[in-house]
Design an enzyme around this catalytic site. Structure first.
Site, mmCIF file in Angstrom:
data_model
loop_
_atom_site.group_PDB
_atom_site.id
_atom_site.type_symbol
_atom_site.label_atom_id
_atom_site.label_comp_id
_atom_site.label_asym_id
_atom_site.label_seq_id
_atom_site.Cartn_x
_atom_site.Cartn_y
_atom_site.Cartn_z
ATOM 1 C CE LYS A 1 -3.577 -1.920 2.056
ATOM 2 N NZ LYS A 1 -3.989 -2.806 3.493
ATOM 3 C CD GLN B 1 -3.713 -4.666 6.655
ATOM 4 O OE1 GLN B 1 -3.225 -3.010 5.761
ATOM 5 N NE2 GLN B 1 -4.208 -5.740 6.672
ATOM 6 C CG ASP C 1 -9.992 -0.019 5.809
ATOM 7 O OD1 ASP C 1 -9.955 -0.481 3.641
ATOM 8 O OD2 ASP C 1 -9.032 -0.874 6.186
#
Ligand code: NDP
Length: 297
Positions: free
Chosen positions: A53, A97, A120
């Site tokens: 990422k 994460q 997200d």
């Protein structure tokens, strides 16, 4: 029949190229989109995802801020970091994460992120906005699947879609996106009875299960579009491992009309959509139009 391959890698490259152009034009106005990724602990797979990422964020010209915290980080310290990132004007997107170590309350952590920076799309506000058909930051993997489907099929209205898997990060938001696009949606899960016959009713079949090659040719309506979200590492025989999806590609590709491969299907779209969401969040923060992003929303 041999299914058309839906090449997520190539599609994601195109999306990233558009994003790179938009970032360059933002930079001319003195704005650089920034994505902060927070990793707690030393999960090997998560470290790979975070590294990828970061690399792709920088490759399209955005700022990447990585925060690696030890596994024993307290909830208070993690929430304090999120508070600082929420207040930092150079950070437009925040991603924590998952999975988090078990002593941390993931729901609390996610819901502490400013919803406007929740790239997200997991914050309860964005979930609610999506569920009521309002403008939201949408979870990246489902958004990537939707983009591949729209690109291949055009309008999805009236099509029967079966989503196998009901997780909060893939199955449920994807089902909601398909409903918002006027599909007739069935969500299947581990308690579903006669899964093969339900799947055989699908014009669009999405597998987001985490069971290697569960979906075989006898689950497929001839000509159906099959999206394989699964990423499973299985033994390759010689002490090595290989990646497979939730779909038995060899048999299903003989019956389906179109299919995503693993790797090279949904995976690359997930990161492209993360960058698209970061750009969207940055544009909103600066009251700018996102016309350059029309292909990603
Ligand atoms: P979860 O484990 O959170 O959810 C799996 C879902 O599958 C659950 O709803 C479960 O049902 C259902 N399920 C499990 N076994 C069966 C079965 N035998 N028949 C029918 N349904 C079943 O997984 P995620 O949604 O997080 O991920 C799914 C897959 O997608 C994984 O392989 C993951 O690695 C991959 N993934 C890929 C991404 C990408 O970028 N390509 C991103 C995110 C995930 P129940 O609810 O009843 O337990």
């Amino acid at each position: 029949m041999t299914a058309k391959l839906l090449d997520g890698k190539a599609f994601a490259k195109g999306v990233s190229a558009e994003i790179t152009k938009s970032v360059a034009s933002l930079k001319q106005q003195g704005i650089t989109p920034g994505l902060a990724v927070v990793l707690v602990g030393e999960d090997a797979a998560s470290e790979v995802y975070v590294r990828n990422k970061g690399l792709q964020t920088k490759a399209c010209g955005m700022n990447s801020f990585e925060h690696k915290l030890p596994a024993q980080t307290s909830e208070a310290d993690l929430l304090a970091l999120i508070g600082r990132l929420n207040a930092d004007a150079s950070v437009h997107g925040i991603l924590v994460q998952l999975p988090l170590p078990s002593h941390l309350n993931a729901d609390l952590v996610i819901n502490t992120i400013d919803p406007a920076k929740d790239v997200d799309g997991f914050h309860i506000s964005n979930v609610g906005l999506l569920g009521t058909g309002q403008r939201a930051l949408v979870p990246c993997t489902p958004l990537g699947c939707l983009m591949l489907l729209r690109d291949h099929l055009g309008s999805l209205a009236g099509l029967n879609a079966v989503v196998v898997g009901r997780s909060n990060i893939v199955g449920k938001p994807l089902a909601q996106l398909l409903l918002n696009d006027s599909c007739t949606v069935t969500i299947a899960h581990s308690r579903t009875r006669d899964l093969p016959s339900i799947c055989r009713g699908a014009d669009i079949l999405i597998a987001a299960v985490g069971r290697p090659e569960l979906i075989t040719a006898d689950y497929i309506k001839p000509g159906a579009t099959v999206i394989d979200v699964g990423i499973n590492r299985v033994p390759a025989g010689d002490g090595k491992t290989r990646l497979v999806g939730d779909v038995d590609f060899a048999s299903v590709s003989k019956v389906a009309g179109a299919i995503t491969p693993v790797p090279g299907g949904v995976g690359p779209m997930t990161i492209a959509c993360l960058l698209a969401n970061t750009l969207t969040a940055c544009c909103h923060a600066h009251n700018l139009s996102e016309s350059a992003l029309s292909s990603a929303s």
